[in-house]
Design an enzyme around this catalytic site. Structure first.
Site, PDB file in Angstrom:
ATOM      1  N   ASP A  85      24.293 -52.858  43.181  1.00 21.36           N
ATOM      2  CA  ASP A  85      23.602 -54.142  43.127  1.00 21.36           C
ATOM      3  C   ASP A  85      23.299 -54.706  44.525  1.00 21.36           C
ATOM      4  O   ASP A  85      22.556 -55.687  44.647  1.00 21.36           O
ATOM      5  CB  ASP A  85      24.425 -55.162  42.316  1.00 21.36           C
ATOM      6  CG  ASP A  85      24.533 -54.764  40.848  1.00 21.36           C
ATOM      7  OD1 ASP A  85      23.726 -53.928  40.403  1.00 21.36           O
ATOM      8  OD2 ASP A  85      25.427 -55.279  40.162  1.00 21.36           O
ATOM      9  N   ASP A 119      25.207 -44.763  24.756  1.00 20.03           N
ATOM     10  CA  ASP A 119      25.896 -43.743  23.946  1.00 20.03           C
ATOM     11  C   ASP A 119      27.421 -43.814  24.071  1.00 20.03           C
ATOM     12  O   ASP A 119      28.140 -43.589  23.091  1.00 20.03           O
ATOM     13  CB  ASP A 119      25.366 -42.330  24.281  1.00 20.03           C
ATOM     14  CG  ASP A 119      25.313 -42.038  25.778  1.00 20.03           C
ATOM     15  OD1 ASP A 119      25.187 -42.998  26.565  1.00 20.03           O
ATOM     16  OD2 ASP A 119      25.393 -40.861  26.152  1.00 20.03           O
ATOM     17  N   ASN A 155      27.993 -61.354  36.176  1.00 19.81           N
ATOM     18  CA  ASN A 155      28.377 -60.186  35.387  1.00 19.81           C
ATOM     19  C   ASN A 155      29.775 -60.297  34.801  1.00 19.81           C
ATOM     20  O   ASN A 155      30.207 -59.408  34.060  1.00 19.81           O
ATOM     21  CB  ASN A 155      28.219 -58.906  36.216  1.00 19.81           C
ATOM     22  CG  ASN A 155      26.743 -58.579  36.418  1.00 19.81           C
ATOM     23  OD1 ASN A 155      25.888 -59.153  35.761  1.00 19.81           O
ATOM     24  ND2 ASN A 155      26.451 -57.667  37.339  1.00 19.81           N
ATOM     25  N   ARG A 206      19.376 -46.515  31.066  1.00 20.56           N
ATOM     26  CA  ARG A 206      20.511 -47.357  30.694  1.00 20.56           C
ATOM     27  C   ARG A 206      20.918 -47.170  29.230  1.00 20.56           C
ATOM     28  O   ARG A 206      20.780 -48.068  28.395  1.00 20.56           O
ATOM     29  CB  ARG A 206      20.212 -48.821  31.026  1.00 20.56           C
ATOM     30  CG  ARG A 206      19.863 -49.004  32.487  1.00 20.56           C
ATOM     31  CD  ARG A 206      19.785 -50.430  32.894  1.00 20.56           C
ATOM     32  NE  ARG A 206      21.093 -51.053  33.045  1.00 20.56           N
ATOM     33  CZ  ARG A 206      21.245 -52.323  33.414  1.00 20.56           C
ATOM     34  NH1 ARG A 206      20.209 -53.072  33.640  1.00 20.56           N
ATOM     35  NH2 ARG A 206      22.450 -52.841  33.532  1.00 20.56           N
ATOM     36  N   ARG A 248      20.268 -57.015  28.620  1.00 19.35           N
ATOM     37  CA  ARG A 248      21.112 -55.920  28.120  1.00 19.35           C
ATOM     38  C   ARG A 248      22.562 -56.334  27.951  1.00 19.35           C
ATOM     39  O   ARG A 248      23.254 -55.834  27.074  1.00 19.35           O
ATOM     40  CB  ARG A 248      21.068 -54.767  29.108  1.00 19.35           C
ATOM     41  CG  ARG A 248      19.771 -54.060  29.209  1.00 19.35           C
ATOM     42  CD  ARG A 248      19.905 -52.954  30.206  1.00 19.35           C
ATOM     43  NE  ARG A 248      21.109 -52.174  29.915  1.00 19.35           N
ATOM     44  CZ  ARG A 248      21.136 -51.180  29.051  1.00 19.35           C
ATOM     45  NH1 ARG A 248      20.074 -50.812  28.423  1.00 19.35           N
ATOM     46  NH2 ARG A 248      22.273 -50.540  28.824  1.00 19.35           N
TER      47      ARG A 248
HETATM   48  N1  EPU Z   1      25.368 -45.138  31.051  1.00 16.42           N
HETATM   49  C1  EPU Z   1      25.146 -44.134  30.116  1.00 16.42           C
HETATM   50  N2  EPU Z   1      25.607 -44.329  28.850  1.00 16.42           N
HETATM   51  C2  EPU Z   1      26.290 -45.462  28.485  1.00 16.42           C
HETATM   52  C3  EPU Z   1      26.514 -46.464  29.446  1.00 16.42           C
HETATM   53  C4  EPU Z   1      26.049 -46.270  30.749  1.00 16.42           C
HETATM   54  O1  EPU Z   1      24.533 -43.112  30.398  1.00 16.42           O
HETATM   55  O2  EPU Z   1      26.683 -45.575  27.305  1.00 16.42           O
HETATM   56  C5  EPU Z   1      24.837 -44.953  32.424  1.00 16.42           C
HETATM   57  C6  EPU Z   1      23.707 -45.963  32.720  1.00 16.42           C
HETATM   58  O3  EPU Z   1      22.473 -45.487  32.252  1.00 16.42           O
HETATM   59  C7  EPU Z   1      23.771 -46.108  34.222  1.00 16.42           C
HETATM   60  C8  EPU Z   1      25.256 -45.872  34.551  1.00 16.42           C
HETATM   61  O4  EPU Z   1      25.830 -45.283  33.363  1.00 16.42           O
HETATM   62  O5  EPU Z   1      23.010 -45.109  34.830  1.00 16.42           O
HETATM   63  C9  EPU Z   1      26.039 -47.108  34.918  1.00 16.42           C
HETATM   64  O6  EPU Z   1      25.904 -48.053  33.895  1.00 16.42           O
HETATM   65  P1  EPU Z   1      26.999 -49.152  33.521  1.00 16.42           P
HETATM   66  O7  EPU Z   1      27.251 -49.061  32.058  1.00 16.42           O
HETATM   67  O8  EPU Z   1      28.180 -49.028  34.437  1.00 16.42           O
HETATM   68  O9  EPU Z   1      26.216 -50.483  33.864  1.00 16.42           O
HETATM   69  P2  EPU Z   1      26.035 -51.767  32.984  1.00 16.42           P
HETATM   70  O10 EPU Z   1      27.315 -52.160  32.364  1.00 16.42           O
HETATM   71  O11 EPU Z   1      24.838 -51.602  32.107  1.00 16.42           O
HETATM   72  C10 EPU Z   1      26.679 -53.427  34.906  1.00 16.42           C
HETATM   73  C11 EPU Z   1      26.015 -54.582  35.584  1.00 16.42           C
HETATM   74  C12 EPU Z   1      24.882 -54.082  36.467  1.00 16.42           C
HETATM   75  C13 EPU Z   1      25.448 -53.108  37.492  1.00 16.42           C
HETATM   76  C14 EPU Z   1      26.210 -51.976  36.776  1.00 16.42           C
HETATM   77  C15 EPU Z   1      26.889 -51.013  37.728  1.00 16.42           C
HETATM   78  C16 EPU Z   1      26.267 -56.346  33.973  1.00 16.42           C
HETATM   79  C17 EPU Z   1      25.633 -57.302  33.046  1.00 16.42           C
HETATM   80  N3  EPU Z   1      25.479 -55.500  34.595  1.00 16.42           N
HETATM   81  O12 EPU Z   1      25.662 -52.817  34.113  1.00 16.42           O
HETATM   82  O13 EPU Z   1      24.375 -55.224  37.153  1.00 16.42           O
HETATM   83  O14 EPU Z   1      24.404 -52.552  38.253  1.00 16.42           O
HETATM   84  O15 EPU Z   1      27.200 -52.538  35.891  1.00 16.42           O
HETATM   85  O16 EPU Z   1      27.729 -51.699  38.569  1.00 16.42           O
HETATM   86  O17 EPU Z   1      27.469 -56.372  34.155  1.00 16.42           O
HETATM   87  C18 EPU Z   1      22.722 -56.620  38.081  1.00 16.42           C
HETATM   88  O18 EPU Z   1      23.542 -57.543  38.090  1.00 16.42           O
HETATM   89  O19 EPU Z   1      21.623 -56.692  38.690  1.00 16.42           O
HETATM   90  C19 EPU Z   1      23.026 -55.388  37.347  1.00 16.42           C
HETATM   91  C20 EPU Z   1      22.083 -54.524  36.974  1.00 16.42           C
END
Ligand code: EPU
Length: 438
Positions: free
Chosen positions: A310, A127, A24, A124, A95
């Site tokens: 995670d 916005d 990540n 996910r 993503r």
């Molecule tokens: N969210 C919103 N709107 C947005 C962005 C996020 O509502 O614009 C919500 C998401 O729907 C979710 C929450 O905020 O419910 C957290 O999402 P976040 O944006 O923090 O997660 P991410 O950046 O999409 C990364 C990791 C994930 C990890 C999460 C939380 C990467 C590639 N992925 O995802 O890792 O679970 O942060 O720590 O960095 C994994 O490695 O298996 C994995 C899913």
């Protein structure tokens, strides 16, 4: 043919395991490399399908890349960018490739990036990414499933995130590196991967302050201030936590090397409360051991530094055979208990009510045929198989291949009885893995 794991449970994991670079983090560093003209080289890159997808996204921009798997490095020559489009074909597979939006808007002032859509673990949304870019002055149109962002210039501003989203924090950091003036991201994500990204950008010539706290300030610099660099990715804390769980769950004793223990404080603390022994033996190595049946604990998943979502599935597997009743509350994703239905087939006693799971520990799981539904649920079923009595078959390994490098090889090196096979695998190939036959 689709690959599967066959696991013969019961072996205690013993020895040493070397943790790879953080998936990540490295994916975001690769996207960020396109900010500077010239050739950037990133080390400690794990061999994962997600890394290959990010290379496809970057190659699609006309940027030259080279993945040296022996050296565990990728080289990205972003002297010229000939396309500003990231196709649905790639973004839909991963993503994290949406991060290219901020990098392209920064470097080219325009980007066309497919919307990723939801995935198995939740809706996910993106916005916050879009609203933040608009606040920086980009005009955004959503058309035919693509985000089209255009900005004659980006101007630094204050951005408040409703929740500390990792991806939104990263996308907005990248978008503001070359903006006029300063951008302040409030309620920013504080994950170690955010600090790694800030260190990477600062090494490149950017001016990012406060990463690792809830307020990050990005003072805009000029394109000519940015230069190509060489950089080493931080270790993967989630891979480390997965192996810690597998060692504790099999009542083994092993050294986990190439980690930053401070990145795992909350998880380590819970494992110790459950009865595992965890000793810091070097600044980048710990020894995990466990003699007795673990005890149950309760926890709520939280953004860093809280309990990592995670690792929630790994902890659930440990609770499934712990002494007592444990309650897990998943606060980040709507649908991250995908492992439950499979653990039930292995004999676990779990009651799920929306984002709560009540786990009554049983003495021993029993082997069954199960399937990975997403990356972390899949990895947790492998840990369950190692702990279980009898044979477990884990299907749908493509999910696990996204985030675990040579998972079965590393487990075998610790004494776990696991082989990877498909219906086409020959007996000779199986013997090479561990001398056993299906
Ligand atoms: N969210 C919103 N709107 C947005 C962005 C996020 O509502 O614009 C919500 C998401 O729907 C979710 C929450 O905020 O419910 C957290 O999402 P976040 O944006 O923090 O997660 P991410 O950046 O999409 C990364 C990791 C994930 C990890 C999460 C939380 C990467 C590639 N992925 O995802 O890792 O679970 O942060 O720590 O960095 C994994 O490695 O298996 C994995 C899913």
């Amino acid at each position: 043919m689709a690959d599967k794991y066959r696991i013969q449970g019961g072996n205690q994991l013993k020895g040493e395991v070397f943790i790879g670079g953080a998936k990540n983090s490295v994916l975001k560093l690769m996207a960020s490399a396109i900010l500077a003209k010239g050739t950037t080289k990133i080390y400690n890159v794990p061999e994962l399908t997600d890394v290959s997808i990010m290379l496809d996204v970057i190659n699609g921009l006309g940027v030259k890349t080279f993945h040296d798997k022996e050296e565990k490095s990728v080289t990205i020559d972003a002297t010229d960018i000939t396309s500003i489009t990231a196709q649905y074909e790639f973004v839909s597979k991963m993503r994290a490739s949406f991060i290219i939006l901020g990098a392209l808007v920064s470097r080219c002032k325009e980007a066309i990036v497919a919307l990723p859509g939801g995935c198995a673990i939740g809706e996910r949304r993106v916005d916050f990414h879009i609203k933040g870019l608009e606040a920086l002055g980009a005009k955004i149109k959503i058309e035919n499933g693509y985000v089209h962002a255009k900005a004659s210039k980006l101007v630094g501003t204050d951005i408040y995130l409703d929740i500390p989203s990792v991806g939104a924090t990263e996308n907005l950091m990248l978008a503001s590196v070359l903006a006029d003036g300063s951008t302040r991201i409030q309620n920013a994500a504080q994950e170690p991967e955010i600090i790694d990204l800030a260190n990477f950008l600062n090494t490149m010539g950017a001016d990012v302050v406060g990463a690792g706290t809830s307020e990050i300030v990005i003072n805009g610099v000029k394109q000519e201030d940015l230069h190509a660099i060489e950089y080493t990715t931080i270790p993967d804390r989630i891979e480390a936590g997965t192996f810690m769980s597998a060692v504790a769950g099999t009542k083994g004793k092993a050294i986990i090397r190439n980690i930053y223990p401070a990145h795992l404080t909350f998880f380590t603390d819970k494992l110790i409360k459950m009865g595992a022994n965890i000793k810091l033996i070097e600044p980048t190595a710990i020894e995990v051991s466990c003699k007795n049946r673990l005890n149950s604990v309760n926890f709520v998943t939280q953004p860093y530094p809280g309990f990592p979502t995670d690792l929630q599935s790994m902890a659930m597997v440990l609770l499934s055979t712990a002494n007592g009743v444990g309650i897990i509350t998943e606060s980040l994703y709507e649908n991250r208990f995908m492992q439950v239905q499979h653990l039930l087939r292995m004999g676990a006693d779990i009651h799920q009510d929306r984002n709560h799971a009540i786990i009554k520990g049983i003495k021993r799981l029993t082997g069954a045929t199960v399937a990975a539904s997403d990356l972390r649920a899949g990895a947790s079923l492998v840990v369950a198989g190692l702990m279980a009595n009898g044979t477990t078959i884990v299907e749908n390994l493509h999910h696990i291949d996204r985030g675990y490098e040579k998972f079965d090889e590393k487990i075998r090196a610790l004494g776990g009885n696991i082989i990877r096979y498909s219906d086409d695998t020959t007996n000779e190939e199986l013997r090479v893995q561990d001398g056993s036959r299906i």
